[in-house]
Design an enzyme around this catalytic site. Structure first.
Site, PDB file in Angstrom:
ATOM      1  CG  HIS A  79      -2.682  -1.408  -8.725  1.00 20.45           C
ATOM      2  ND1 HIS A  79      -2.052  -2.631  -8.779  1.00 20.45           N
ATOM      3  CD2 HIS A  79      -3.234  -1.216  -9.939  1.00 20.45           C
ATOM      4  CE1 HIS A  79      -2.224  -3.155  -9.972  1.00 20.45           C
ATOM      5  NE2 HIS A  79      -2.934  -2.326 -10.697  1.00 20.45           N
ATOM      6  CG  ASP A 110      -1.746  -1.234   1.395  1.00 23.72           C
ATOM      7  OD1 ASP A 110      -2.390  -1.651   0.420  1.00 23.72           O
ATOM      8  OD2 ASP A 110      -1.713  -1.820   2.486  1.00 23.72           O
TER       9      ASP A 110
END
EC number: 6.3.4.4
Length: 430
Positions: A41, A13
């Site tokens: 994503h 992340d």
């Protein structure tokens, strides 16, 4: 020939999708080499926000090849859904290539994943329950089913029949759950394969040909170094190798063809799932960073755990991935925090250690040693160069570079591509 690998330096992340998307502009092929739809994503392209889980972020450039490499595990149902999601938004996916050697995730992998997490209770790993681990287990046990097998109905049926005997015994006798019938899976999943067979090929040939032709190839990692099955916080890790070394195995491109490795790091640290996290914040500053940074999982929606920047972690990433460059993201999230902290070392049983411990028992006892730096209050979301940043922000970046031993070549101050800035091109030849 020029190739760049993008890896996360923390627990995932970090903003890899955004950086990969930015670097894709100068690449002619973009490839993913590990993981599956457990990694999400988020990309903004032409003012539209897209959330992808399987397909590489280069898909938005129709003149560039986007590759799902052999090291990935592919859920055929999720792939078909993601293709439809893109088609519905008017995205052309004719530039997609899928490795015929990639393994597939089937419904029994997902059910076993869910049941296993449930059984572990307080000792759970914190998986996304997408069947990733069980699919990689089958691959290692040499009973996995690959894309090439899925496209041949006779082969698929034979392998599926064999696997169901074993999986149903496991589900029914050990987990006390209902198993699967052959017909529950065979037709549906064979049909999924037929829907994407036009994209299937030997992607190792595609990528090596591109490199041999002098083209620029970008390799996109999922998750992060600290989730690597060998180098991460085992067992609180993923089932594959996100580190740069995973590229050679997961894409079929030799190590001599890799030029630069860009480590993506948040200006702070986050983590989803369980496991020790030395710099974790439990106060209002942590809450502020979580809200301002929208720190909720792309795949699960779970709130991420938040902490100060940990240079011990990123130094570990530098060493095991051979980082040549650092891309620092989400600097803007720290705006307004009066005093910033960077973890420079750990205290373990009264001793100062500067390298990341292998033992989770030791890691859980580690206390962060912090260095404090003054923050900044100026809005930095509109800056266009390094010189535009407040002095304190530049000092913060410089200190991170010093502590990690990696030059900061890029930085990001917001979600849009225009908010990513280059200090030194990672596409350089030397």
């Amino acid at each position: 020939m020029s190739s760049v690998v993008v890896v996360g330096t923390q627990w995932g992340d970090e903003g890899k999708g955004k950086i990969t998307d930015f670097l894709s502009e100068n690449a002619e092929a973009i490839a993913r080499y590990q993981g599956g739809n457990n990694a999400g994503h988020t990309i903004k392209f032409d003012g539209v926000t897209y959330k992808l889980h399987l397909i590489p972020s280069g898909i938005f450039y129709k003149e560039k090849i986007s590759v799902i490499g052999n090291g990935m595990v592919v859920d055929p149902k999720a792939l078909v859904e993601e293709l439809k999601y893109l088609h519905d938004k008017g995205v052309d996916t004719s530039n997609l290539r899928i490795s015929n050697r990639a393994h597939i995730i089937l419904p029994y992998h997902i059910r076993i994943d869910e049941a296993d997490e449930e059984r572990k209770g307080a000792n759970k790993i914190g998986t996304t329950k997408k069947g990733i681990g069980p699919a990689y287990m089958d691959k290692a046990a040499r009973v996995g089913i690959r894309i090439i097998d899925l496209l041949d109905k006779e082969t698929f049926k034979e392998k599926l029949e064999h696997n169901l005997g074993e999986k149903n015994r496991l589900l029914e006798r050990f987990y006390e759950l209902e198993g699967f019938k052959l017909e529950d899976i065979l037709e549906e999943y064979y049909d999924y394969g037929q829907q994407f067979k036009e994209y299937v090929c030997d992607t190792s040939v595609v990528l090596n040909d591109a490199l041999d032709d002098g083209k620029r190839v970008l390799f996109e990692g999922a998750q992060g170094v600290m989730l690597d099955i060998d180098q991460g916080t085992y067992p609180f890790v993923t089932s594959s190798n996100p580190i740069a070394g995973g590229v050679t195995i997961g894409s079929g491109v030799g190590p001599s063809k890799i030029n630069h490795v860009v480590g993506v790091a948040k200006a702070y640290t986050t983590r989803v799932g369980d496991g020790p996290f030395p710099t974790e914040l439990f106060d209002s500053i942590g809450d502020t960073i979580r809200e301002v940074g929208h720190e909720y999982g792309t795949t699960t929606g779970r709130p991420r755990r938040v902490g100060w920047f940990d240079s011990v972690v990123v130094r570990h990433a530098r060493r095991v991935s051979g980082l040549t460059d650092l891309s620092l993201t989400l600097l803007d999230v720290l705006t307004g925090i009066e005093t910033l902290k960077i973890c420079v070392a750990y205290k373990l049983d009264g001793k100062t250690i500067t390298e990341f411990p292998a033992s989770l028992k030791d890691l859980a006892r580690c206390e962060p040693v912090y260095e404090e730096l003054p923050g900044w209050t100026e809005d930095i979301t509109g800056v266009t160069s390094l010189d535009d940043l407040p002095v304190n922000c530049r000092h913060y970046m410089e200190r991170i570079a010093q502590l990690t031993g990696v030059q900061v070549s890029m930085f990001s101050v917001g979600p849009d591509r225009a908010q990513t800035h280059v200090i030194k091109s990672v596409w350089r030849l030397a």
